[in-house]
Design a protein around this motif. Sequence first.
Motif, PDB file in Angstrom:
ATOM      1  N   ASP A  52      46.162  39.307  38.041  1.00  0.00           N
ATOM      2  CA  ASP A  52      45.674  40.426  36.606  1.00  0.00           C
ATOM      3  C   ASP A  52      44.695  40.202  35.551  1.00  0.00           C
ATOM      4  O   ASP A  52      43.736  40.977  35.673  1.00  0.00           O
ATOM      5  N   GLN A  53      44.015  38.846  35.583  1.00  0.00           N
ATOM      6  CA  GLN A  53      42.855  38.026  35.102  1.00  0.00           C
ATOM      7  C   GLN A  53      41.290  39.282  36.352  1.00  0.00           C
ATOM      8  O   GLN A  53      40.567  39.308  35.686  1.00  0.00           O
ATOM      9  N   LEU A  54      41.788  38.971  37.262  1.00  0.00           N
ATOM     10  CA  LEU A  54      40.512  39.047  38.177  1.00  0.00           C
ATOM     11  C   LEU A  54      40.373  40.575  38.633  1.00  0.00           C
ATOM     12  O   LEU A  54      39.293  41.204  38.633  1.00  0.00           O
ATOM     13  N   ALA A  55      41.672  41.209  38.084  1.00  0.00           N
ATOM     14  CA  ALA A  55      41.321  42.656  38.453  1.00  0.00           C
ATOM     15  C   ALA A  55      40.629  43.624  36.893  1.00  0.00           C
ATOM     16  O   ALA A  55      40.240  44.413  36.739  1.00  0.00           O
ATOM     17  N   LEU A  98      38.730  37.164  50.833  1.00  0.00           N
ATOM     18  CA  LEU A  98      39.952  38.710  50.844  1.00  0.00           C
ATOM     19  C   LEU A  98      40.748  38.432  50.331  1.00  0.00           C
ATOM     20  O   LEU A  98      41.795  38.984  49.594  1.00  0.00           O
ATOM     21  N   GLY A  99      40.878  37.049  49.239  1.00  0.00           N
ATOM     22  CA  GLY A  99      41.916  36.518  48.871  1.00  0.00           C
ATOM     23  C   GLY A  99      42.019  37.193  47.433  1.00  0.00           C
ATOM     24  O   GLY A  99      42.708  37.407  46.608  1.00  0.00           O
ATOM     25  N   VAL A 100      40.159  37.769  46.759  1.00  0.00           N
ATOM     26  CA  VAL A 100      40.494  37.983  46.056  1.00  0.00           C
ATOM     27  C   VAL A 100      40.542  39.851  45.905  1.00  0.00           C
ATOM     28  O   VAL A 100      41.092  39.958  44.527  1.00  0.00           O
ATOM     29  N   VAL A 101      40.214  40.231  47.502  1.00  0.00           N
ATOM     30  CA  VAL A 101      40.927  41.793  46.991  1.00  0.00           C
ATOM     31  C   VAL A 101      42.620  41.659  47.078  1.00  0.00           C
ATOM     32  O   VAL A 101      43.002  42.597  46.633  1.00  0.00           O
ATOM     33  N   ILE A 102      43.048  40.505  48.064  1.00  0.00           N
ATOM     34  CA  ILE A 102      44.618  40.836  48.347  1.00  0.00           C
ATOM     35  C   ILE A 102      44.919  41.022  46.290  1.00  0.00           C
ATOM     36  O   ILE A 102      45.969  41.058  46.169  1.00  0.00           O
ATOM     37  N   SER A 103      44.406  39.517  45.817  1.00  0.00           N
ATOM     38  CA  SER A 103      44.944  39.685  44.052  1.00  0.00           C
ATOM     39  C   SER A 103      44.348  40.798  43.805  1.00  0.00           C
ATOM     40  O   SER A 103      45.390  41.290  42.286  1.00  0.00           O
ATOM     41  N   GLY A 110      51.564  45.397  40.263  1.00  0.00           N
ATOM     42  CA  GLY A 110      52.064  45.041  39.624  1.00  0.00           C
ATOM     43  C   GLY A 110      51.912  43.713  38.697  1.00  0.00           C
ATOM     44  O   GLY A 110      53.012  43.059  37.855  1.00  0.00           O
ATOM     45  N   GLY A 111      51.612  43.081  39.942  1.00  0.00           N
ATOM     46  CA  GLY A 111      51.220  41.046  39.814  1.00  0.00           C
ATOM     47  C   GLY A 111      52.513  41.146  40.611  1.00  0.00           C
ATOM     48  O   GLY A 111      53.331  41.052  41.640  1.00  0.00           O
ATOM     49  N   ILE A 112      51.921  39.505  40.276  1.00  0.00           N
ATOM     50  CA  ILE A 112      52.648  38.659  41.724  1.00  0.00           C
ATOM     51  C   ILE A 112      54.535  39.095  41.539  1.00  0.00           C
ATOM     52  O   ILE A 112      55.456  38.502  42.241  1.00  0.00           O
ATOM     53  N   ASP A 113      54.712  38.701  40.529  1.00  0.00           N
ATOM     54  CA  ASP A 113      56.157  38.553  40.434  1.00  0.00           C
ATOM     55  C   ASP A 113      56.782  40.497  40.311  1.00  0.00           C
ATOM     56  O   ASP A 113      58.417  40.340  40.284  1.00  0.00           O
TER      57      ASP A 113
END
Length: 228
Positions: A52-55, A98-103, A110-113
């Motif tokens: 959420d913070q990165l987005a 790529l991890g940032v893109v995936i995040s 909807g987030g990791i949960d």
Amino acid sequence: MDGLSSKSVRAERLKRVVSEDKIISTRVYNLIMGGVVLYGLVMNVILCSFSDQLAATINPIVMLIGYIVLSIVGLIISRKSQNAIISFLGYNLICLPLGVVISVMVSFYGGIDAKPVQMAFIYTVGITLIMILAAVAFPKLFEKLGKALFIALIAIAIVGVLSMFIQGMAYLYSLLGAGLFSLYVGYDVYRSQQFAKTADNAVDCAIDIYMDIANLFLFLLRIFGRND
């Protein structure tokens, strides 16, 4: 996506002349390769915990351009180098952006949960394990898949472009992409055992397998996100 140049990269890797002092045992080779893949995936999971913070803070266009540039640099570094440490640096230039893109994609769904994210994660883990076991159990099968997968990759890239203009093709594109990269996981695991057993080749092969798993997750995320 797994670049169309990956075939030539793997062919070049097979032709490398390796001195005997660089050869390591198969066990150590596979441990290095597995550890590097796991490192990249764990870093991606950590980044997703801040989705959420990165987005909210990263401009999508800047993110995409940064990912493309850094990934190209990382691939060049890992391809040209025959030093495992330098190749690992190149690996980080691929897996972290790529991890940032995936995040950001995880945040979008909807987030990791969120259920689609969790289902995509579970299926990615399950499919990856199955394909690794299949590659070990049926190496002759995966030996014959190289050309077919390369052609399928080109075809799916075309479908991906068409899906931007033709309604209803996006879901088909996601299904085909998930199927393709599932097979690519097994194929790249099989291929990893054909190269000279060096630490550098272990890192280079880890890049291939990591990219397969990351792409598989993204396609599954789109599938479960749509179904949800």
